[in-house]
Design a protein around this motif. Sequence first.
Motif, PDB file in Angstrom:
ATOM      1  N   GLY A   1     -43.505  45.779 -19.706  1.00 23.89           N
ATOM      2  CA  GLY A   1     -42.880  44.465 -19.780  1.00 23.89           C
ATOM      3  C   GLY A   1     -43.679  43.400 -19.060  1.00 23.89           C
ATOM      4  N   VAL A   2     -44.193  43.747 -17.890  1.00 20.63           N
ATOM      5  CA  VAL A   2     -45.008  42.789 -17.125  1.00 20.63           C
ATOM      6  C   VAL A   2     -46.306  42.487 -17.864  1.00 20.63           C
ATOM      7  CG1 VAL A   2     -46.331  42.492 -14.983  1.00 20.63           C
ATOM      8  CG2 VAL A   2     -44.000  43.380 -14.898  1.00 20.63           C
ATOM      9  N   LEU A   3     -46.943  43.499 -18.419  1.00 22.25           N
ATOM     10  CA  LEU A   3     -48.176  43.277 -19.172  1.00 22.25           C
ATOM     11  C   LEU A   3     -47.941  42.396 -20.399  1.00 22.25           C
ATOM     12  CD1 LEU A   3     -49.811  46.815 -19.018  1.00 22.25           C
ATOM     13  CD2 LEU A   3     -50.692  44.714 -17.999  1.00 22.25           C
ATOM     14  N   SER A   4     -46.852  42.649 -21.123  1.00 21.20           N
ATOM     15  CA  SER A   4     -46.549  41.841 -22.305  1.00 21.20           C
ATOM     16  C   SER A   4     -46.240  40.403 -21.932  1.00 21.20           C
ATOM     17  CB  SER A   4     -45.356  42.416 -23.065  1.00 21.20           C
ATOM     18  OG  SER A   4     -45.777  43.400 -23.953  1.00 21.20           O
ATOM     19  N   PHE A   5     -45.580  40.205 -20.804  1.00 19.00           N
ATOM     20  CA  PHE A   5     -45.207  38.855 -20.402  1.00 19.00           C
ATOM     21  C   PHE A   5     -46.380  38.090 -19.793  1.00 19.00           C
ATOM     22  CE2 PHE A   5     -43.394  35.833 -17.314  1.00 19.00           C
ATOM     23  CZ  PHE A   5     -42.751  35.003 -18.208  1.00 19.00           C
ATOM     24  N   LEU A   6     -47.146  38.728 -18.925  1.00 21.59           N
ATOM     25  CA  LEU A   6     -48.186  38.009 -18.190  1.00 21.59           C
ATOM     26  C   LEU A   6     -49.568  38.055 -18.838  1.00 21.59           C
ATOM     27  CD1 LEU A   6     -47.289  38.968 -14.516  1.00 21.59           C
ATOM     28  CD2 LEU A   6     -46.755  36.855 -15.731  1.00 21.59           C
ATOM     29  N   VAL A   7     -49.953  39.174 -19.418  1.00 22.47           N
ATOM     30  CA  VAL A   7     -51.313  39.313 -19.929  1.00 22.47           C
ATOM     31  C   VAL A   7     -51.390  38.932 -21.404  1.00 22.47           C
ATOM     32  CG1 VAL A   7     -53.247  40.886 -20.259  1.00 22.47           C
ATOM     33  CG2 VAL A   7     -51.817  41.105 -18.231  1.00 22.47           C
ATOM     34  N   TRP A   8     -50.775  39.728 -22.262  1.00 26.89           N
ATOM     35  CA  TRP A   8     -50.823  39.473 -23.707  1.00 26.89           C
ATOM     36  C   TRP A   8     -49.650  40.177 -24.373  1.00 26.89           C
ATOM     37  CZ3 TRP A   8     -54.389  36.499 -26.279  1.00 26.89           C
ATOM     38  CH2 TRP A   8     -54.329  36.532 -27.674  1.00 26.89           C
ATOM     39  N   PRO A   9     -48.857  39.467 -25.164  1.00 29.11           N
ATOM     40  CA  PRO A   9     -47.764  40.116 -25.867  1.00 29.11           C
ATOM     41  C   PRO A   9     -48.295  41.208 -26.795  1.00 29.11           C
ATOM     42  CG  PRO A   9     -47.572  37.739 -25.991  1.00 29.11           C
ATOM     43  CD  PRO A   9     -48.911  38.034 -25.406  1.00 29.11           C
ATOM     44  N   GLY A  10     -47.661  42.316 -26.814  1.00 24.95           N
ATOM     45  CA  GLY A  10     -48.089  43.435 -27.644  1.00 24.95           C
ATOM     46  C   GLY A  10     -48.697  44.561 -26.825  1.00 24.95           C
ATOM     47  N   ILE A  11     -49.269  44.237 -25.684  1.00 21.88           N
ATOM     48  CA  ILE A  11     -49.845  45.292 -24.834  1.00 21.88           C
ATOM     49  C   ILE A  11     -48.741  46.232 -24.364  1.00 21.88           C
ATOM     50  CG2 ILE A  11     -50.965  45.762 -22.621  1.00 21.88           C
ATOM     51  CD1 ILE A  11     -52.639  43.288 -23.017  1.00 21.88           C
TER      52      ILE A  11
ATOM     53  N   GLY B   1     -45.815  36.716 -30.340  1.00 20.89           N
ATOM     54  CA  GLY B   1     -45.621  36.562 -28.906  1.00 20.89           C
ATOM     55  C   GLY B   1     -46.471  35.491 -28.260  1.00 20.89           C
ATOM     56  N   LEU B   2     -47.404  34.916 -29.006  1.00 20.96           N
ATOM     57  CA  LEU B   2     -48.218  33.832 -28.450  1.00 20.96           C
ATOM     58  C   LEU B   2     -47.419  32.551 -28.248  1.00 20.96           C
ATOM     59  CD1 LEU B   2     -51.507  34.324 -30.458  1.00 20.96           C
ATOM     60  CD2 LEU B   2     -51.062  34.898 -28.084  1.00 20.96           C
ATOM     61  N   PHE B   3     -46.327  32.409 -28.988  1.00 16.11           N
ATOM     62  CA  PHE B   3     -45.498  31.220 -28.847  1.00 16.11           C
ATOM     63  C   PHE B   3     -44.564  31.410 -27.664  1.00 16.11           C
ATOM     64  CE2 PHE B   3     -46.642  31.640 -33.323  1.00 16.11           C
ATOM     65  CZ  PHE B   3     -47.351  30.455 -33.483  1.00 16.11           C
ATOM     66  N   PRO B   4     -44.429  30.387 -26.792  1.00 15.43           N
ATOM     67  CA  PRO B   4     -43.739  30.547 -25.504  1.00 15.43           C
ATOM     68  C   PRO B   4     -42.385  31.248 -25.527  1.00 15.43           C
ATOM     69  CG  PRO B   4     -44.768  28.411 -25.616  1.00 15.43           C
ATOM     70  CD  PRO B   4     -44.956  29.037 -26.970  1.00 15.43           C
ATOM     71  N   PRO B   5     -41.437  30.901 -26.382  1.00 17.81           N
ATOM     72  CA  PRO B   5     -40.150  31.608 -26.252  1.00 17.81           C
ATOM     73  C   PRO B   5     -40.258  33.089 -26.589  1.00 17.81           C
ATOM     74  CG  PRO B   5     -40.047  29.975 -28.029  1.00 17.81           C
ATOM     75  CD  PRO B   5     -41.394  29.886 -27.403  1.00 17.81           C
ATOM     76  N   PHE B   6     -41.188  33.456 -27.466  1.00 20.17           N
ATOM     77  CA  PHE B   6     -41.299  34.846 -27.887  1.00 20.17           C
ATOM     78  C   PHE B   6     -42.038  35.698 -26.861  1.00 20.17           C
ATOM     79  CE2 PHE B   6     -40.808  32.457 -31.858  1.00 20.17           C
ATOM     80  CZ  PHE B   6     -39.619  33.020 -32.267  1.00 20.17           C
ATOM     81  N   ARG B   7     -42.729  35.077 -25.927  1.00 22.11           N
ATOM     82  CA  ARG B   7     -43.374  35.831 -24.854  1.00 22.11           C
ATOM     83  C   ARG B   7     -42.310  36.499 -23.991  1.00 22.11           C
ATOM     84  NH1 ARG B   7     -48.580  35.986 -22.109  1.00 22.11           N
ATOM     85  NH2 ARG B   7     -49.413  34.882 -23.876  1.00 22.11           N
ATOM     86  N   PHE B   8     -41.192  35.787 -23.753  1.00 21.86           N
ATOM     87  CA  PHE B   8     -40.084  36.385 -23.004  1.00 21.86           C
ATOM     88  C   PHE B   8     -39.503  37.565 -23.780  1.00 21.86           C
ATOM     89  CE2 PHE B   8     -40.135  32.009 -21.381  1.00 21.86           C
ATOM     90  CZ  PHE B   8     -40.187  32.269 -20.024  1.00 21.86           C
TER      91      PHE B   8
ATOM     92  N   SER C   1     -41.059  39.476 -25.937  1.00 20.55           N
ATOM     93  CA  SER C   1     -41.994  40.586 -25.913  1.00 20.55           C
ATOM     94  C   SER C   1     -41.946  41.309 -24.569  1.00 20.55           C
ATOM     95  CB  SER C   1     -43.418  40.081 -26.191  1.00 20.55           C
ATOM     96  OG  SER C   1     -44.314  41.154 -26.270  1.00 20.55           O
ATOM     97  N   GLY C   2     -41.849  40.539 -23.491  1.00 22.62           N
ATOM     98  CA  GLY C   2     -41.737  41.145 -22.165  1.00 22.62           C
ATOM     99  C   GLY C   2     -40.456  41.956 -22.012  1.00 22.62           C
ATOM    100  N   TRP C   3     -39.342  41.399 -22.502  1.00 23.01           N
ATOM    101  CA  TRP C   3     -38.063  42.113 -22.441  1.00 23.01           C
ATOM    102  C   TRP C   3     -38.116  43.377 -23.295  1.00 23.01           C
ATOM    103  CZ3 TRP C   3     -34.793  43.205 -26.520  1.00 23.01           C
ATOM    104  CH2 TRP C   3     -33.585  43.806 -26.165  1.00 23.01           C
ATOM    105  N   ASP C   4     -38.694  43.264 -24.475  1.00 22.88           N
ATOM    106  CA  ASP C   4     -38.781  44.396 -25.385  1.00 22.88           C
ATOM    107  C   ASP C   4     -39.597  45.530 -24.765  1.00 22.88           C
ATOM    108  OD1 ASP C   4     -38.175  45.667 -27.746  1.00 22.88           O
ATOM    109  OD2 ASP C   4     -39.712  44.669 -28.919  1.00 22.88           O
ATOM    110  N   GLY C   5     -40.653  45.187 -24.043  1.00 23.80           N
ATOM    111  CA  GLY C   5     -41.441  46.193 -23.346  1.00 23.80           C
ATOM    112  C   GLY C   5     -40.694  46.793 -22.171  1.00 23.80           C
TER     113      GLY C   5
END
Length: 101
Positions: free
Chosen positions: A46-56, A75-82, A84-88
């Motif tokens: 979750g931290v990697l998807s949120f901070l580094v790159w969504p999908g990791i 996940g590159l678009f700001p709301p979807f980064r959250f 992606s992080g939650w999903d991870g």
Amino acid sequence: MNNLLKTGLVTVVMSCLLVGAMPASLAENTDPPKSGKISGRSVAAGVLSFLVWPGIGQAVNSNKGQKVATHAVIGLFPPFRFWSGWDGLVDRKGGYWNGKI
């Protein structure tokens, strides 16, 4: 009069979007999402998807390639980064694909 035209235009566009989304929302989902357990690995994902790159995070959680690619692009678009992080974080398996929302 100008505000009335804008309001009417917004109403028509929103109605078209709503009608267009209905068939997809009624489609049968063959791969419903299932949340896993939060673990040390999923917290790191979750931290990697949120901070580094969504999908990791989805790759760390061993999800399918389609899901990893979807998270990497959307996940590159700001709301979807959250998202992606939650999903991870919750290690969610499965999900919606092929027009099924």
